[in-house]
Design an enzyme around this catalytic site. Structure first.
Site, mmCIF file in Angstrom:
data_model
loop_
_atom_site.group_PDB
_atom_site.id
_atom_site.type_symbol
_atom_site.label_atom_id
_atom_site.label_comp_id
_atom_site.label_asym_id
_atom_site.label_seq_id
_atom_site.Cartn_x
_atom_site.Cartn_y
_atom_site.Cartn_z
ATOM 1 C CB SER A 16 -0.940 0.016 1.221
ATOM 2 O OG SER A 16 -0.189 0.145 2.418
ATOM 3 N N GLY A 17 0.269 2.351 -0.375
ATOM 4 C CA GLY A 17 0.964 3.622 -0.346
ATOM 5 C C GLY A 17 0.103 4.667 0.316
ATOM 6 N NE ARG A 18 2.217 5.293 5.390
ATOM 7 C CZ ARG A 18 2.306 5.557 6.674
ATOM 8 N NH1 ARG A 18 1.213 5.820 7.368
ATOM 9 N NH2 ARG A 18 3.459 5.541 7.291
ATOM 10 N N GLY A 83 13.192 -1.257 -1.169
ATOM 11 C CA GLY A 83 14.450 -1.255 -1.901
ATOM 12 C C GLY A 83 14.451 -2.176 -3.109
ATOM 13 C CG HIS A 238 15.732 1.619 2.026
ATOM 14 N ND1 HIS A 238 16.547 0.910 2.885
ATOM 15 C CD2 HIS A 238 14.755 0.747 1.637
ATOM 16 C CE1 HIS A 238 16.097 -0.324 2.994
ATOM 17 N NE2 HIS A 238 15.013 -0.447 2.251
ATOM 18 C CG ASP A 239 10.680 1.226 3.193
ATOM 19 O OD1 ASP A 239 11.810 0.711 3.324
ATOM 20 O OD2 ASP A 239 9.693 0.569 2.772
ATOM 21 C CB THR A 261 5.556 -7.423 7.171
ATOM 22 O OG1 THR A 261 4.214 -6.938 7.146
ATOM 23 C CG2 THR A 261 5.619 -8.767 6.488
ATOM 24 N N GLY A 407 4.899 -0.105 13.114
ATOM 25 C CA GLY A 407 3.638 -0.642 13.614
ATOM 26 C C GLY A 407 3.793 -1.594 14.777
#
Length: 491
Positions: A16-18, A83, A238-239, A261, A407
């Site tokens: 998902s994206g936001r 990535g 990179h997140d 995850t 999360g």
């Protein structure tokens, strides 16, 4: 600061994206989600797994439009993603083919093909990245081996956040943190590992210049016209680099854990650690906003998430709070579930897979949902203890605090288990670390904040993390030895 500054984080994940609108003022950071959309692979006519870049861009523009409608001005926009994945552009900047998804089957067996030409230990010494078949290096090696027309004719390769940024402002560059995920980057030379790429038949002229985190790379063009001219920033592409930037700590004796995850557990280092010991322990050196992130990828909450997916078929309204309460009530250490067991890698009926695996290993099979959930969380906490021990041994640090973001920081039972298993303080929060880090790095790029230290100080004023102290760490010693024996037998 006498004004409020507004930044849009386009935080796009593999599911998902936001769009998150961040406002920075004298009181700290406030964030508001303005747009959310599903994301996932598509299967093309040739059976390959790809990304639908057109759909992603449509949603990116929608997020920008909505953010621009809520504030007097946008002071910056930046993209972060997962990535390794990339797109190939022609001389005119047009995409030559839909970008491949990292789970596409074309990389099967490619590590052995690569190591036949470049020895494994040389690859690690030159790149410092853990060995995963999905890495960009093996994707490109597979394309070169197959005689890919797109690869042969490409003028430029852009990684996913840089590809989206290109579509927003026309820039052609690779942001540092995302470049390091590829296993194509040499952190000592601070450039692409061109000689390794050449030995694998991968054209090196397609690799763009690498820009530091917090770089201004252009201004928004095209629609939506309301935000045209907004600075486009290569913050931290990179997140995970964004998430680590939002660890609100001022101490050096901490390890960070970006928990979801996947669990990414590590420390910040000024330079990469490229030793044989680090390679044997399967640690990776990824770029950070300041220096490097020396970390290990752990399967994280994946196993329990897949269990819940199966349980929802029988109990559609099953909430995480219920699962956590049942896990807390279940007997401790009744059995062991190793989150990194290869038997649990694939999606599917995870409860049945766990039962089968326990039988194969001669372990008791969990008899209830709570027992299975508890075993998943205990196994994860025990994995954290193993990894923290390895970190201390390799880095020669005494880690006193584990700072959890993402999360998983909301799962109080896991945080307490981690404190007990590791015998150290756990500090949890913020949960929205990736978006927060993206926004803070944008503020550094535009001069609203002077440094990462100032950004983290501002974040400390904005969040109230939970703290967990070890309660009975001695009760985890004997289970840890049994778990360690189990994992060593599996390796």
């Amino acid at each position: 600061m006498s004004d409020v500054f507004h930044y849009l984080a386009l935080d796009i994940g593999a599911e998902s994206g936001r769009g998150i609108l961040g406002s920075i003022g004298t009181d700290g950071l406030e964030m508001d989600e303005v747009h959310r959309f599903p994301n996932g692979p598509i299967t093309t006519e040739d059976g390959s797994l790809r990304w639908d870049l057109s759909a992603i861009l449509t949603n990116v523009r929608a997020a920008i439009r909505e953010a621009a409608s809520r504030v007097p001005r946008l002071d910056g926009i930046a993209v972060d993603t997962w990535g390794v994945d990339y797109g190939l552009l022609d001389a005119g900047g047009q995409l030559l083919e839909a970008p491949y998804h990292y789970r596409d089957a074309r990389t099967a067996g490619m590590m052995d093909v690569v190591f036949a030409k470049v020895p494994k230990d040389e690859v690690y010494r030159r790149t410092g990245i853990q060995f995963l078949e999905l890495n960009t290096l093996y994707q490109l090696a597979a394309a070169a081996r197959a005689g890919s027309r797109a690869l042969d004719t490409a003028h430029c390769l852009l990684l996913m956040p840089d590809l989206i940024t290109h579509e927003l402002c026309g820039s052609r560059s690779a942001e540092f943190t995302i470049a390091t995920t590829t296993q194509c980057y040499d952190p000592i030379a601070r450039d692409w590992a061109r000689d390794i790429l050449q030995r694998l038949g991968i054209p090196t002229h397609i690799f763009p210049p690498i820009v530091p985190s917090a770089s201004l790379v252009g201004t928004l063009t095209g629609d939506p016209h309301e935000a045209r001219g907004t600075p486009i920033i290569a913050a931290a592409g990179h997140d995970t680099a964004c998430a680590v930037a939002a660890v609100p700590s001022e101490h050096e004796d901490i390890a960070y854990l970006s928990c979801g995850t996947w669990s990414l557990l590590g420390v910040e280092t000024p330079e990469p650690i490229l030793t044989d010991e680090a390679m044997r322990a399967n640690f990776t050196n990824e770029g950070g906003v300041a220096g490097f992130r020396f970390l290990k990828n752990i399967a994280g909450l994946w196993v329990l998430q897949e269990c819940r997916r199966s349980w929802l078929a029988e109990t559609p309204d099953l909430h995480w709070q219920t699962i956590t309460a049942e896990a807390e009530a279940a007997p401790p250490f009744a059995t062991f579930i190793d989150p990194d067991d290869p038997a649990f890698v694939r999606p599917g009926d995870m409860p049945s897979r766990i039962a089968t695996r326990c039988t194969e290993l001669g372990l008791p099979v969990p008899t209830s949902r709570g027992a299975m959930a508890r075993a998943c969380l205990e196994g994860l906490a025990l994995r954290y203890r193993i990894t923290l021990r390895q970190l201390e041994q390799i880095t020669k640090r005494n880690i006193r605090t584990l700072h959890v973001v993402g999360g998983g920081s909301r799962n109080s039972l896991l945080c307490q288990f981690a404190a007990d298993a590791a015998g150290c303080e756990v500090v949890a929060g913020p949960a929205e670390a990736t978006a927060a880090g993206n926004i803070l790095v944008q503020a550094i790029a535009t001069g609203r904040l002077s440094s990462l230290a100032e950004a983290r100080a501002l974040l400390r004023r904005s969040v109230s993390p939970m703290r967990y102290e070890p309660r009975h760490p001695e009760e985890w010693d004997e289970p840890f030895e049994r778990f360690l024996h189990l994992t060593e037998a599996q390796s």
